[in-house]
Design a protein around this motif. Structure first.
Motif, PDB file in Angstrom:
ATOM      1  N   PHE A 139       0.721  -1.158  -0.134  1.00  0.00           N
ATOM      2  CA  PHE A 139       0.087   0.012   0.157  1.00  0.00           C
ATOM      3  C   PHE A 139       1.153   1.283   0.117  1.00  0.00           C
ATOM      4  O   PHE A 139       2.010   1.281   0.739  1.00  0.00           O
ATOM      5  N   LYS A 143      -1.164   7.977  -0.343  1.00  0.00           N
ATOM      6  CA  LYS A 143      -2.256   7.986  -1.306  1.00  0.00           C
ATOM      7  C   LYS A 143      -3.649   7.249  -0.700  1.00  0.00           C
ATOM      8  O   LYS A 143      -4.754   7.033  -1.445  1.00  0.00           O
ATOM      9  N   ASP A 144      -3.299   6.131   0.114  1.00  0.00           N
ATOM     10  CA  ASP A 144      -4.359   5.085   0.265  1.00  0.00           C
ATOM     11  C   ASP A 144      -4.154   4.877   2.087  1.00  0.00           C
ATOM     12  O   ASP A 144      -3.919   3.659   2.131  1.00  0.00           O
ATOM     13  N   LYS A 148      -7.164   0.168   0.902  1.00  0.00           N
ATOM     14  CA  LYS A 148      -8.227  -0.599  -0.261  1.00  0.00           C
ATOM     15  C   LYS A 148      -7.550  -1.178  -1.267  1.00  0.00           C
ATOM     16  O   LYS A 148      -8.046  -1.978  -1.803  1.00  0.00           O
ATOM     17  N   ASN A 149      -6.292  -0.624  -1.794  1.00  0.00           N
ATOM     18  CA  ASN A 149      -5.847  -0.834  -3.279  1.00  0.00           C
ATOM     19  C   ASN A 149      -4.358  -1.533  -3.016  1.00  0.00           C
ATOM     20  O   ASN A 149      -3.518  -1.077  -2.672  1.00  0.00           O
TER      21      ASN A 149
END
Length: 182
Positions: A139, A143-144, A148-149
């Motif tokens: 991760f 930015k996250d 989640k990504n």
């Protein structure tokens, strides 16, 4: 706090209020993924309050990650003492608290059962070993923050670097430890 005030110790005492983990499954960690005893941000990113009216400015917010193991070297630094042991976890956050001086860059590591994580700058790698299968997640926390990504497939070099750091940390931390499984 009242006892400190009643005894006159409140002006020369540092009080730290913090938790060691995020909320349980019954609580809320806002937009952070995971819960107590987990390796995602919801499991270990918690607020803390440091109170020392003689030195700390009220209302100051510090966004730098610190660990509870940083408290011992910090308290020793405040009283002008060096740790007696050559090996000590954590580092002094005294100058961060007093002057908002940045901490030296460092990697942060976690282990809980079959789960491991390393945070290096903006990157966080999580590995989970289940039934001989390893899941690897990467991760970019800048930015996250909700994790989640999983972008591991897009950054194989970062994954490789972080896995190496994690393995070196594990060797160091678990050196001489006999792991017994039932």
């Amino acid at each position: 706090m009242q006892k400190l005030k009643d005894t006159g110790l409140d002006r020369n005492t540092i009080v730290i209020f913090c938790s060691d983990n995020g909320a349980s499954q019954n609580g809320s960690n806002g937009n952070l993924r995971g819960f107590k005893a987990g390796l995602y941000e919801g499991g270990h990113r918690v607020p803390a309050i440091a109170w020392y009216p003689k030195e700390f400015n009220a209302g100051t917010v510090i966004g730098t990650p610190v660990l509870t193991m940083d408290f011992l070297p910090t308290f020793l630094d405040f009283i002008g003492k060096e740790p007696e042991s050559m090996v000590i976890d954590g580092l002094s956050i005294k100058n961060l608290l007093l002057f908002d001086e940045p901490l030296p860059k460092r990697d942060l590591f976690w282990n809980f059962g079959n789960k491991n994580a390393v945070r290096s700058d903006r990157w966080k790698l999580v590995t989970i070993n289940l039934d001989g299968q390893e899941t690897v997640e990467l991760f970019d926390l800048s930015k996250d923050i909700s994790e989640k990504n999983n972008i591991a497939v897009y950054y194989p070099k970062i994954v490789k670097q972080l896995r190496k750091k994690l393995k070196n940390w594990q060797k160091d931390v678990f050196k001489g430890v006999a792991l017994i499984s039932k």
